[in-house]
Design a protein around this motif. Sequence first.
Motif, PDB file in Angstrom:
ATOM      1  N   ILE A  34       0.849  -1.182   0.000  1.00 38.70           N
ATOM      2  CA  ILE A  34       0.000   0.000   0.000  1.00 38.70           C
ATOM      3  C   ILE A  34       0.889   1.238   0.000  1.00 38.70           C
ATOM      4  CG2 ILE A  34      -0.205   0.065   2.521  1.00 38.70           C
ATOM      5  CD1 ILE A  34      -3.147   1.021   2.066  1.00 38.70           C
ATOM      6  N   ALA A  35       0.478   2.263  -0.711  1.00 36.74           N
ATOM      7  CA  ALA A  35       1.206   3.526  -0.729  1.00 36.74           C
ATOM      8  C   ALA A  35       1.061   4.201   0.632  1.00 36.74           C
ATOM      9  CB  ALA A  35       0.658   4.430  -1.833  1.00 36.74           C
ATOM     10  N   ALA A  36       2.119   4.856   1.091  1.00 39.28           N
ATOM     11  CA  ALA A  36       2.118   5.477   2.422  1.00 39.28           C
ATOM     12  C   ALA A  36       0.959   6.455   2.588  1.00 39.28           C
ATOM     13  CB  ALA A  36       3.442   6.181   2.682  1.00 39.28           C
ATOM     14  N   ASP A  37       0.646   7.229   1.558  1.00 43.30           N
ATOM     15  CA  ASP A  37      -0.438   8.198   1.700  1.00 43.30           C
ATOM     16  C   ASP A  37      -1.801   7.532   1.834  1.00 43.30           C
ATOM     17  OD1 ASP A  37      -0.474   7.402  -0.996  1.00 43.30           O
ATOM     18  OD2 ASP A  37      -1.011   9.399  -1.720  1.00 43.30           O
ATOM     19  N   ARG A  38      -1.916   6.275   1.450  1.00 39.94           N
ATOM     20  CA  ARG A  38      -3.166   5.536   1.617  1.00 39.94           C
ATOM     21  C   ARG A  38      -3.297   4.948   3.024  1.00 39.94           C
ATOM     22  NH1 ARG A  38      -6.999   5.165  -2.621  1.00 39.94           N
ATOM     23  NH2 ARG A  38      -7.607   3.385  -1.385  1.00 39.94           N
ATOM     24  N   VAL A  39      -2.181   4.793   3.730  1.00 42.28           N
ATOM     25  CA  VAL A  39      -2.222   4.296   5.107  1.00 42.28           C
ATOM     26  C   VAL A  39      -2.816   5.366   6.015  1.00 42.28           C
ATOM     27  CG1 VAL A  39      -0.825   3.518   7.069  1.00 42.28           C
ATOM     28  CG2 VAL A  39      -0.262   2.753   4.762  1.00 42.28           C
ATOM     29  N   GLU A  40      -2.474   6.628   5.739  1.00 42.74           N
ATOM     30  CA  GLU A  40      -2.973   7.731   6.557  1.00 42.74           C
ATOM     31  C   GLU A  40      -4.493   7.783   6.473  1.00 42.74           C
ATOM     32  OE1 GLU A  40      -0.811  11.156   5.170  1.00 42.74           O
ATOM     33  OE2 GLU A  40       1.085  10.264   5.790  1.00 42.74           O
ATOM     34  N   GLY A  41      -5.123   7.813   7.628  1.00 43.60           N
ATOM     35  CA  GLY A  41      -6.572   7.845   7.700  1.00 43.60           C
ATOM     36  C   GLY A  41      -7.208   6.471   7.863  1.00 43.60           C
ATOM     37  N   THR A  42      -6.412   5.408   7.722  1.00 42.07           N
ATOM     38  CA  THR A  42      -6.953   4.065   7.868  1.00 42.07           C
ATOM     39  C   THR A  42      -7.326   3.809   9.322  1.00 42.07           C
ATOM     40  OG1 THR A  42      -5.575   3.270   6.044  1.00 42.07           O
ATOM     41  CG2 THR A  42      -6.483   1.604   7.497  1.00 42.07           C
ATOM     42  N   ALA A  43      -8.465   3.191   9.519  1.00 39.25           N
ATOM     43  CA  ALA A  43      -8.974   2.912  10.869  1.00 39.25           C
ATOM     44  C   ALA A  43      -8.115   1.876  11.576  1.00 39.25           C
ATOM     45  CB  ALA A  43     -10.413   2.417  10.787  1.00 39.25           C
ATOM     46  N   VAL A  44      -8.096   1.994  12.922  1.00 37.97           N
ATOM     47  CA  VAL A  44      -7.426   1.020  13.782  1.00 37.97           C
ATOM     48  C   VAL A  44      -8.474   0.484  14.756  1.00 37.97           C
ATOM     49  CG1 VAL A  44      -5.602   0.625  15.490  1.00 37.97           C
ATOM     50  CG2 VAL A  44      -5.220   2.231  13.602  1.00 37.97           C
ATOM     51  N   TYR A  45      -8.533  -0.843  14.848  1.00 36.75           N
ATOM     52  CA  TYR A  45      -9.490  -1.524  15.712  1.00 36.75           C
ATOM     53  C   TYR A  45      -8.739  -2.404  16.708  1.00 36.75           C
ATOM     54  CZ  TYR A  45     -12.606  -0.404  11.810  1.00 36.75           C
ATOM     55  OH  TYR A  45     -13.303   0.250  10.839  1.00 36.75           O
ATOM     56  N   ASN A  46      -9.418  -2.758  17.788  1.00 35.97           N
ATOM     57  CA  ASN A  46      -8.845  -3.774  18.664  1.00 35.97           C
ATOM     58  C   ASN A  46      -9.404  -5.128  18.236  1.00 35.97           C
ATOM     59  OD1 ASN A  46     -11.395  -4.043  19.880  1.00 35.97           O
ATOM     60  ND2 ASN A  46     -10.807  -2.922  21.706  1.00 35.97           N
ATOM     61  N   ARG A  47      -8.950  -6.185  18.884  1.00 42.49           N
ATOM     62  CA  ARG A  47      -9.370  -7.537  18.492  1.00 42.49           C
ATOM     63  C   ARG A  47     -10.871  -7.764  18.677  1.00 42.49           C
ATOM     64  NH1 ARG A  47      -5.349  -9.348  16.011  1.00 42.49           N
ATOM     65  NH2 ARG A  47      -3.276  -9.329  16.899  1.00 42.49           N
ATOM     66  N   GLY A  48     -11.504  -6.979  19.544  1.00 42.02           N
ATOM     67  CA  GLY A  48     -12.940  -7.086  19.753  1.00 42.02           C
ATOM     68  C   GLY A  48     -13.761  -6.339  18.717  1.00 42.02           C
TER      69      GLY A  48
ATOM     70  N   THR B 263      -1.782  -5.404  12.431  1.00 41.55           N
ATOM     71  CA  THR B 263      -2.073  -6.422  11.426  1.00 41.55           C
ATOM     72  C   THR B 263      -3.215  -5.894  10.578  1.00 41.55           C
ATOM     73  OG1 THR B 263      -1.491  -8.175  12.989  1.00 41.55           O
ATOM     74  CG2 THR B 263      -2.790  -8.820  11.076  1.00 41.55           C
ATOM     75  N   TYR B 264      -3.056  -5.952   9.265  1.00 36.01           N
ATOM     76  CA  TYR B 264      -4.134  -5.474   8.405  1.00 36.01           C
ATOM     77  C   TYR B 264      -5.226  -6.536   8.307  1.00 36.01           C
ATOM     78  CZ  TYR B 264      -6.722  -3.214   4.754  1.00 36.01           C
ATOM     79  OH  TYR B 264      -7.728  -2.606   4.056  1.00 36.01           O
ATOM     80  N   HIS B 265      -6.470  -6.103   8.477  1.00 39.83           N
ATOM     81  CA  HIS B 265      -7.621  -7.007   8.406  1.00 39.83           C
ATOM     82  C   HIS B 265      -8.485  -6.559   7.225  1.00 39.83           C
ATOM     83  CE1 HIS B 265     -11.424  -8.917   9.502  1.00 39.83           C
ATOM     84  NE2 HIS B 265     -10.699  -9.733  10.261  1.00 39.83           N
ATOM     85  N   ARG B 266      -8.459  -7.344   6.160  1.00 37.15           N
ATOM     86  CA  ARG B 266      -9.207  -6.983   4.948  1.00 37.15           C
ATOM     87  C   ARG B 266     -10.699  -6.817   5.210  1.00 37.15           C
ATOM     88  NH1 ARG B 266      -6.418  -8.246  -0.192  1.00 37.15           N
ATOM     89  NH2 ARG B 266      -4.392  -9.085   0.374  1.00 37.15           N
ATOM     90  N   GLY B 267     -11.284  -7.701   6.010  1.00 32.40           N
ATOM     91  CA  GLY B 267     -12.717  -7.639   6.280  1.00 32.40           C
ATOM     92  C   GLY B 267     -13.145  -6.341   6.944  1.00 32.40           C
TER      93      GLY B 267
ATOM     94  N   GLY C 276     -11.224  -3.593   6.770  1.00 34.65           N
ATOM     95  CA  GLY C 276     -10.672  -2.481   6.012  1.00 34.65           C
ATOM     96  C   GLY C 276      -9.797  -1.585   6.857  1.00 34.65           C
ATOM     97  N   GLY C 277      -9.146  -2.171   7.853  1.00 34.15           N
ATOM     98  CA  GLY C 277      -8.298  -1.394   8.734  1.00 34.15           C
ATOM     99  C   GLY C 277      -7.300  -2.273   9.449  1.00 34.15           C
ATOM    100  N   TYR C 278      -6.527  -1.643  10.321  1.00 38.50           N
ATOM    101  CA  TYR C 278      -5.512  -2.353  11.088  1.00 38.50           C
ATOM    102  C   TYR C 278      -6.087  -2.795  12.428  1.00 38.50           C
ATOM    103  CZ  TYR C 278      -2.283  -0.750   7.581  1.00 38.50           C
ATOM    104  OH  TYR C 278      -1.661  -0.534   6.378  1.00 38.50           O
ATOM    105  N   VAL C 279      -5.585  -3.909  12.922  1.00 36.68           N
ATOM    106  CA  VAL C 279      -6.022  -4.448  14.206  1.00 36.68           C
ATOM    107  C   VAL C 279      -4.814  -4.524  15.129  1.00 36.68           C
ATOM    108  CG1 VAL C 279      -7.003  -6.476  15.354  1.00 36.68           C
ATOM    109  CG2 VAL C 279      -7.886  -5.763  13.130  1.00 36.68           C
ATOM    110  N   VAL C 280      -5.024  -4.107  16.382  1.00 33.37           N
ATOM    111  CA  VAL C 280      -3.991  -4.203  17.416  1.00 33.37           C
ATOM    112  C   VAL C 280      -4.578  -4.918  18.617  1.00 33.37           C
ATOM    113  CG1 VAL C 280      -2.685  -2.144  16.721  1.00 33.37           C
ATOM    114  CG2 VAL C 280      -4.559  -1.915  18.330  1.00 33.37           C
ATOM    115  N   ASP C 281      -3.719  -5.532  19.386  1.00 29.23           N
ATOM    116  CA  ASP C 281      -4.158  -6.265  20.573  1.00 29.23           C
ATOM    117  C   ASP C 281      -4.136  -5.327  21.784  1.00 29.23           C
ATOM    118  OD1 ASP C 281      -5.042  -8.376  22.069  1.00 29.23           O
ATOM    119  OD2 ASP C 281      -3.093  -9.355  22.227  1.00 29.23           O
ATOM    120  N   LEU C 282      -5.010  -4.308  21.758  1.00 33.52           N
ATOM    121  CA  LEU C 282      -5.093  -3.296  22.814  1.00 33.52           C
ATOM    122  C   LEU C 282      -6.548  -2.966  23.077  1.00 33.52           C
ATOM    123  CD1 LEU C 282      -2.489  -0.704  21.485  1.00 33.52           C
ATOM    124  CD2 LEU C 282      -2.152  -2.242  23.404  1.00 33.52           C
TER     125      LEU C 282
END
Length: 125
Positions: A15-29, A74-78, A80-86
Amino acid sequence: MREETIAPTSTGSLIAADRVEGTAVYNRGGDHLGSIKTVMIDKPSGKVAYAVMSFGGFLGIGEKYHPLPWGMLTYHRGQGGYVVDLDKGALEGAPQYDAAETPNYEDQAWGKQVHDYYRVPPYWM
């Protein structure tokens, strides 16, 4: 004038760096924690060192920034964002700063504090 395409904005695993900006971050839940404000790249190695996640606030007011070691995400395609264990509670006590501050990302003592908090080895090791 036609805009030229230098590279695709994303492929199956890139992924291009400018496309990472703004991507959602979720926890495992599945709870939305924030979004990526920017990424910090180590110049000598070319590795992404941190994803700086915005957290809290309203319309940018009171927003805090959390440097997350890149290896935590970790990117989660379903989703559409990154997942962290927090969870949100862990972020409230995490190393953070606001828009008026500029942390010294090159200070290894500061970096060690961030990595120690999240219990991940520093990217420079």
